[in-house]
Design an enzyme around this catalytic site. Structure first.
Site, mmCIF file in Angstrom:
data_model
loop_
_atom_site.group_PDB
_atom_site.id
_atom_site.type_symbol
_atom_site.label_atom_id
_atom_site.label_comp_id
_atom_site.label_asym_id
_atom_site.label_seq_id
_atom_site.Cartn_x
_atom_site.Cartn_y
_atom_site.Cartn_z
ATOM 1 N N GLY A 192 -4.629 27.759 17.994
ATOM 2 C CA GLY A 192 -5.955 27.787 18.600
ATOM 3 C C GLY A 192 -6.232 28.923 19.562
ATOM 4 O O GLY A 192 -7.348 29.030 20.073
ATOM 5 N N CYS A 198 -27.493 35.339 -3.981
ATOM 6 C CA CYS A 198 -28.789 34.692 -3.923
ATOM 7 C C CYS A 198 -28.776 33.474 -3.019
ATOM 8 O O CYS A 198 -28.894 32.330 -3.467
ATOM 9 C CB CYS A 198 -29.214 34.289 -5.338
ATOM 10 S SG CYS A 198 -29.211 35.704 -6.422
ATOM 11 N N TYR A 221 -9.108 33.535 8.229
ATOM 12 C CA TYR A 221 -10.177 32.733 7.620
ATOM 13 C C TYR A 221 -11.179 33.651 6.919
ATOM 14 O O TYR A 221 -12.384 33.388 6.923
ATOM 15 C CB TYR A 221 -10.832 31.825 8.682
ATOM 16 C CG TYR A 221 -9.794 31.013 9.427
ATOM 17 C CD1 TYR A 221 -9.142 29.969 8.788
ATOM 18 C CD2 TYR A 221 -9.413 31.318 10.740
ATOM 19 C CE1 TYR A 221 -8.153 29.241 9.430
ATOM 20 C CE2 TYR A 221 -8.417 30.598 11.395
ATOM 21 C CZ TYR A 221 -7.795 29.565 10.733
ATOM 22 O OH TYR A 221 -6.813 28.849 11.366
ATOM 23 N N GLY A 243 -2.666 30.760 14.197
ATOM 24 C CA GLY A 243 -3.120 31.369 12.954
ATOM 25 C C GLY A 243 -3.889 32.633 13.300
ATOM 26 O O GLY A 243 -3.390 33.748 13.245
ATOM 27 N N ARG A 244 -5.121 32.406 13.735
ATOM 28 C CA ARG A 244 -6.029 33.497 14.062
ATOM 29 C C ARG A 244 -5.430 34.523 15.031
ATOM 30 O O ARG A 244 -5.630 35.724 14.866
ATOM 31 C CB ARG A 244 -7.284 32.888 14.698
ATOM 32 C CG ARG A 244 -8.434 33.825 14.928
ATOM 33 C CD ARG A 244 -9.483 33.125 15.806
ATOM 34 N NE ARG A 244 -9.746 31.766 15.400
ATOM 35 C CZ ARG A 244 -10.734 31.408 14.576
ATOM 36 N NH1 ARG A 244 -11.555 32.316 14.093
ATOM 37 N NH2 ARG A 244 -10.918 30.152 14.251
HETATM 38 C C1 LIG Z 1 -5.846 25.466 11.772
HETATM 39 C C2 LIG Z 1 -4.684 24.927 12.503
HETATM 40 C C3 LIG Z 1 -3.911 25.776 13.294
HETATM 41 C C4 LIG Z 1 -4.242 27.222 13.514
HETATM 42 O O1 LIG Z 1 -5.427 27.398 14.214
HETATM 43 P P1 LIG Z 1 -5.787 28.853 14.773
HETATM 44 O O2 LIG Z 1 -7.048 28.645 15.527
HETATM 45 O O3 LIG Z 1 -5.967 29.752 13.606
HETATM 46 O O4 LIG Z 1 -4.663 29.277 15.652
HETATM 47 C C5 LIG Z 1 -2.786 25.231 13.883
HETATM 48 N N1 LIG Z 1 -2.443 23.931 13.746
HETATM 49 C C6 LIG Z 1 -3.171 23.089 12.987
HETATM 50 C C7 LIG Z 1 -2.749 21.683 12.854
HETATM 51 C C8 LIG Z 1 -4.317 23.553 12.358
HETATM 52 O O5 LIG Z 1 -5.058 22.706 11.635
#
Ligand SMILES: *Cc1c(COP(=O)(O)O)cnc(C)c1O
Length: 431
Positions: free
Chosen positions: A238, A356, A385, A289-290
């Site tokens: 997150g 479209c 994403y 992730g991000r």
């Molecule tokens: C999507 C997700 C993440 C990664 O979230 P980011 O915002 O991309 O860091 C980590 N843990 C879980 C359980 C997720 O669903």
């Protein structure tokens, strides 16, 4: 730090010119930077050095095999959300034993697959899932490592579609229920209660919700650990990134610096959370992730037409919402810059794709320098994403992807041929 910047008047990724890549491989084109992935991973890894920890890259943000391999080589594990993702880790030469498996809807087949591959832990989202995992593990004569996902009911104050840690969404088990659920899990056969997991949302640029959530959950972890003997506490992912003004250096003169933008650095994140985590004496799992992939990728597109209407200046490009759906889906902001610097007064422009749907746009009334047909534009911060959410809508093939390292560039996904889009289709026998 990231490695997309102007060198002179030309946008480059590390030592490679983006215009050269666009000419060679065509557009739309995703370009990823190895140096950026490496830098972000290393910074986070170092920030958590004071505790035993494991970064598990949330590969749903970018699951290209080359991205996975880059991170696996750095020592990353993976946060997976399907058996398909576990197979991707294997296809990239990674080890399923470094994977955690999350998601609210794991099927029996997926659970069996993950068990056979010896994944590190299931992140369990419901009591029904605990029973199912126990049942499958018993049938396979395996011990399933599990961690329940606690929903700490802390609002991450981010976009509604990416908030996960409150009682209004489908994720995890309510904080107040957790002890009872672990007690029940401890009586189910073939489960090993390996830890506790949480994840409160995505794109958090303020450390406070993280601090509140860990503060709330840490005493629970301590209690459960004393009872069941945990290995880890996973604090989820997150960590947010900068989308506005995302260029590394050499911003063009027409740039408007957004006021008061916030950055959450790995150091602030670690400095805030480590004092709460260290006393637990457990391995800390991180699931970014991000933060790792977001600013490590861009989407390059070519201007097809300029269209002026009474009110609007449209820049019609060859990339579309099927390549990058974030603006349409989350109202996301992506910085857009010309690949070759332009001078002149900025014009409020709507950058739109050819699909479209009126949702097929990348920016509205965005001040952009005057561009003409054939110019290339780059949508920044498209590494997370982005490509993973791509679709074949309008029978558009998925774009080429390139990984850059220093002065080298390699195609890490070939452009999808259109015939491949309907290769699994057929006409009915009576036609
Ligand atoms: C999507 C997700 C993440 C990664 O979230 P980011 O915002 O991309 O860091 C980590 N843990 C879980 C359980 C997720 O669903």
């Amino acid at each position: 730090m990231h490695s997309f910047a102007y060198r002179g008047s030309e946008l480059a990724c590390e030592g490679v010119s983006i215009a050269t890549l666009a000419k060679e491989y065509g557009t739309p084109l995703y370009v990823y930077s190895d140096a950026t992935l490496t830098d972000h991973f290393t910074k986070l890894d170092r920030a958590f050095a004071p505790v035993e920890h494991q970064i598990c890259f949330a590969m749903k943000s970018n699951s290209n095999l080359a991205v996975i391999r880059t991170l696996a080589n750095l020592g990353s594990g993976f946060d997976t959300v399907s058996a398909g993702e576990i197979q991707r880790v294997e296809a990239a030469g990674g080890d399923p034993r470094t994977c955690v498996f999350a998601g609210v809807g794991k099927t029996e087949e997926e659970i069996a697959y993950a068990l056979r591959k010896g994944i590190y832990s299931f992140n369990v989202e419901s009591e029904a899932e605990l029973s199912r995992i126990s049942r499958v593990a018993t049938r396979l004569k395996k011990i399933a490592p599990v961690a329940v996902r606690v929903n700490p009911n802390i609002n991450a104050h981010t976009h509604a579609k990416i908030t996960t840690g409150t009682y209004e969404n489908k994720f995890g088990i309510a904080f107040e229920e957790i002890e009872r659920v672990y007690a029940r899990a401890s009586r189910l056969p073939n489960l090993r209660l390996r830890g506790l997991q949480m994840h409160i949302g995505s794109q958090l640029t303020d450390v406070k919700p993280f601090r509140l959530a860990v503060q709330k959950v840490a005493p629970l972890v301590q209690k459960l650990n004393a009872r069941y003997g945990f290995d880890f506490f996973s604090i989820g992912g997150g960590i947010g990134i900068v989308y506005q003004d995302a260029l590394a250096s050499g911003s063009p003169a027409w740039w408007r610096k957004p006021a008061g933008r916030k950055i959450l650095t790995p150091d602030t994140y670690a400095r805030t959370l480590l004092p709460l985590l260290k006393p637990l004496g457990l391995k800390v799992l991180l699931e970014p992730g991000r933060f790792l992939s977001g600013n490590a990728g861009i989407l390059v597109t070519r201007v097809e037409f300029i269209k002026r209407t009474g009110k609007k200046h449209f820049v019609i490009v060859d990339a579309a919402m099927n390549d990058l759906i974030r603006p349409a889906f989350y109202d996301s902001y992506h910085e857009i810059v010309p690949v070759s610097k332009k001078s002149g007064r900025p014009i409020p422009s709507d950058v739109v794709g050819p699909i479209c749907e009126s949702g097929d746009y990348f920016a509205k009334d965005r001040p952009l320098p005057k561009v003409v047909e054939g110019d290339y534009l780059a949508l920044l911060s498209a590494g997370a994403y982005g490509s993973v959410m791509g679709s074949n809508y309008n029978s558009r093939g998925l774009p080429t992807e390139v990984l850059v390292r220093g002065r080298k560039a390699a195609v890490v996904r070939r452009r999808q041929k259109v015939a491949a889009i309907w290769a699994q289709e057929a006409v009915a026998p009576w036609q």
